[in-house]
Enzyme design. Structure first.
Site, short mmCIF file in Angstrom:
data_model
loop_
_atom_site.label_atom_id
_atom_site.label_comp_id
_atom_site.label_asym_id
_atom_site.label_seq_id
_atom_site.Cartn_x
_atom_site.Cartn_y
_atom_site.Cartn_z
CG HIS A 172 -2.05 -1.06 1.19
ND1 HIS A 172 -1.75 -2.28 1.76
CD2 HIS A 172 -3.22 -1.04 0.26
CE1 HIS A 172 -3.03 -3.02 1.47
NE2 HIS A 172 -3.70 -2.30 0.87
CG MET A 225 4.41 1.42 -7.91
SD MET A 225 5.71 0.60 -8.44
CE MET A 225 5.79 -0.46 -7.12
#
Length: 701
Positions: free
Chosen positions: A456, A459
């Site tokens: 998380h 990206m």
């Protein structure tokens, strides 16, 4: 008397005649019952010449003989024996067939065979065999004179030396048989066998020579058959399997040890970093205390009076603090190429005129090139990061857009440059008159708000935003739902910020430990509420307010759409949201007429984007799934360190990556992808890719 497994047999008839025969000859003269019993055990034996010296002795545990017998005399392989018949009324003074061995010590005595001259010089052949009721012994000479005795367990125990247990006693007996260190006396109808420590066995004359001889031969053959049967091979196989299982267990323990050592090393490194951070915080605390004291002195306040702190400023954000600067460090040359690719200058005026109208806000930071200038510059673009980024952007509208390369080539700026390119691709800057500087500020703050988690991270935010972009564009979601520009803006921003400030620990963890966030949001979609609240708090600051250009009603509508779709990414609500979607889709596909139906469809779009990894090309899918498992294991380590139960699929000591992925695809991915494909047929291809990825795990398993 079976002298060796490859050699001849001595047969003593009830007539007293002793013959020396090869096994093949014996099989031709034995009675029918005897042939049936012996033939399976002697088919592979071959005739030996009369010069062969037969041997005898003890059958050892590996099925071989030990201790040679005395040479047999005056035996000719050419002699033809008379028919050998087992007497119909033969008297058996022991019957050990099918009797269980009821004493553990019986296993210590294998069948014993040896020879020894008596005081008159005649050779006696002696056997000892454990049977069901005790110890059976027999002796026979070359004239066919037989002697036998049977001792029950009590009698054996009576003659056993007190200092020896049964195992020691029988091993000593076996050794003396092999080494012939005993003495034999024969007197009339009795033979005395005297072992060490004056242990004496008395064998009495037995007239039933054929029966005694038959039992001796059958015992030898049966012993050999048992010791060379397939059971031994099966036993070896079983032992090898046990050894293999033990080796696997050892390897697992070694792997577990490595994991623990790695965890210890990581914990030690974290402790070292925390101690450094603690020292820095202490220094900062000292500095702040000094500044506080100086401020209080300047304002005439008592530094110790903490009940009346300084009043907060009249306005400002009380949530997550923004970066020290409004924007990240920009690669202006790259931004020029991106803007020129999607929104080239119409004429020279776009490049040099004064910006006076709100319609010129899209030119506030970057002035694009003319189309022909852009093509020339791209043609002459040297190799390097910029070229790789522009090559990556060629697939902005494709399913396999590579945010990994974008992240590496832009100093961890995948979410910033992807958002900038998508806003240009949808022409949102010009159509909504968005201030380019505010957009750049907002993109920078959102990117900075993502933590460096394994999965998380920024990206992931860029990847989810790209899939939403793809569904609305190539999947024809915008067209079918008849979305307006501010709806597209709301969806791209929602996807961009859907995991903003994610701590790398899921909702269940926060609820279990009763964190501040779980208390703040009453255990309801804890992280999803937090992501939204932090971003909306950020947007209260004018220079980060991306909705500044919208009409109040459109801004409110965009905000409500963002709340609806981001909360739908809570997998704890998956059954509820997906169930509502299937029920609505079963009615009809005209979801564009009502706002609630429209938002339900948009919720399914962002849900698909959030977990789209399972439907991406295999190389991308494996990268994302590995990162997800890495983050899961980090949470599992946290739970173990707290003494809590490790959550399913988060225990690095019991990895089940393939099993977890297959289950997730079966129960979540495939049903949801198929349902979305029913509404947006252009997205059905993702189902086939997911099935291919699922098959990969079955092959691996």
């Amino acid at each position: 008397f079976f002298s060796a497994w490859f050699g001849p047999i001595v047969i003593v008839h009830d007539t007293g005649i002793v013959q020396f025969w090869s096994v093949s000859s014996v099989s031709n003269v034995l009675p029918k019952e005897s042939k049936r019993r012996m033939r399976p055990m002697i088919l592979n034996f071959e005739r030996k010449d009369t010069n062969h010296k037969p041997t005898g002795g003890t059958f050892t545990n590996n099925g071989k003989f030990a201790s040679p017998l005395e040479p047999l005399e005056n035996l000719s392989d050419s002699q033809t024996p008379p028919a050998l018949h087992e007497p119909e009324t033969a008297h058996h003074d022991r019957d050990h067939k099918n009797e269980p061995l009821s004493h553990d010590w019986l296993k210590f005595l294998p069948p014993l065979f040896t020879s020894c001259p008596d005081p008159t010089g005649k050779t006696l052949y002696i056997s000892a065999l454990v049977v069901g009721q005790g110890l059976y012994m027999s002796a026979i000479d070359l004239n066919g004179v037989c002697y036998t005795t049977t001792l029950n367990y009590t009698e054996v125990d009576r003659i056993r030396p007190m200092q020896q247990d049964f195992e020691t006693f029988f091993k000593a007996m076996e050794k003396q048989f092999q080494e012939r260190t005993f003495r034999v006396y024969r007197s009339g109808a009795k033979v005395m066998l005297i072992l060490k420590d004056d242990i004496c066995f008395s064998l009495l004359h037995n007239d039933d020579t054929a029966t005694v001889m038959w039992n001796m031969v059958s015992d030898v053959l049966e012993s050999f058959s048992l010791r060379t049967s397939d059971n031994s091979a099966e036993g070896v196989v079983q032992l090898r399997e046990q050894l293999e299982r033990l080796q696997n267990d050892i390897n697992e323990e070694i792997a577990r040890k490595k994991v623990l050592q790695s965890s210890i090393t990581r914990s030690e490194e974290e402790e070292r970093q925390n101690m450094q951070k603690y020292g820095s915080l202490q220094n900062e605390a000292v500095t702040l205390t000094q500044e506080w004291q100086q401020m209080c002195e300047a304002m005439g306040l008592d530094p110790a009076d903490l009940d009346n702190p300084l009043p907060p400023p009249a306005s400002g954000s009380y949530g997550r603090q923004p970066l020290a600067t409004d924007t990240r460090e920009l690669d202006i040359s790259l931004l020029v190429l991106l803007k020129s690719k999607y929104s080239p200058a119409n004429d020279e005026s776009d490049r040099f005129r004064e910006l006076e109208s709100p319609k010129d806000r899209w030119l506030k930071v970057v002035r694009p090139l003319l189309s022909n200038e852009y093509k020339t510059q791209m043609k002459n673009l040297p190799e390097g990061k910029t070229q790789l980024v522009m090559k990556c952007m060629e697939k902005l509208d494709e399913w396999d857009f590579d945010v990994w390369t974008l992240q590496d080539m832009t100093e961890q700026g995948s979410i910033f440059y992807a958002a900038y390119a998508m806003f240009l691709r949808w022409d949102l800057f010009r159509r909504l008159e968005i201030d380019e500087q505010i957009a750049i500020n907002f993109f920078s703050q959102v990117e900075a708000g993502y933590h460096p988690n394994a999965y998380h991270n920024s990206m992931h935010g860029a990847d989810v935003m790209h899939i939403v972009h793809y569904i609305l564009l190539k999947g024809q979601g915008k067209e079918k739902l008849q979305l307006k520009d501010h709806d597209v803006l709301a969806m791209l921003v929602a996807a961009m910020i859907h995991d903003f400030d994610h701590p790398g620990l899921n909702n269940n963890f926060h609820i279990k430990v009763q964190s501040y966030l779980s208390t703040l949001y009453n255990d309801r979609s804890v992280l999803e509420n937090h992501h939204l609240a932090e971003v909306f708090d950020l947007m209260k600051t004018p220079r980060f307010n991306l909705f500044h250009c919208l009409k109040p009603e459109h801004a409110l509508d965009a905000r409500e759409t963002m709340i609806e779709v981001v909360l739908a990414t809570d997998m704890g609500l998956h059954a509820k949201v997906f169930g509502a979607w299937k029920r609505r889709l079963a009615q009809n596909h005209t979801l564009h007429k009502r706002k609630d139906d429209q938002r339900l469809a948009l919720s399914m779009c962002i849900k698909m984007a959030d977990i789209s990894n399972c439907g991406r090309p295999l190389d991308m899918y494996l990268k994302w799934s590995t990162k997800l498992v890495e983050e899961f294991f980090a949470q599992g380590d946290n739970e173990r360190a707290r003494g809590d139960t490790v959550s399913p699929f988060m225990d690095r000591q019991q990895p089940h990556m393939g099993k977890g992925q297959v289950a997730f695809m079966n129960y979540v991915i495939l049903p949801m992808f198929e349902s979305i494909g029913e509404y947006l047929p252009e997205m059905m291809f993702a189902v086939d890719i997911a099935l291919t990825n699922k098959a990969y795990w079955k092959q691996v398993e």
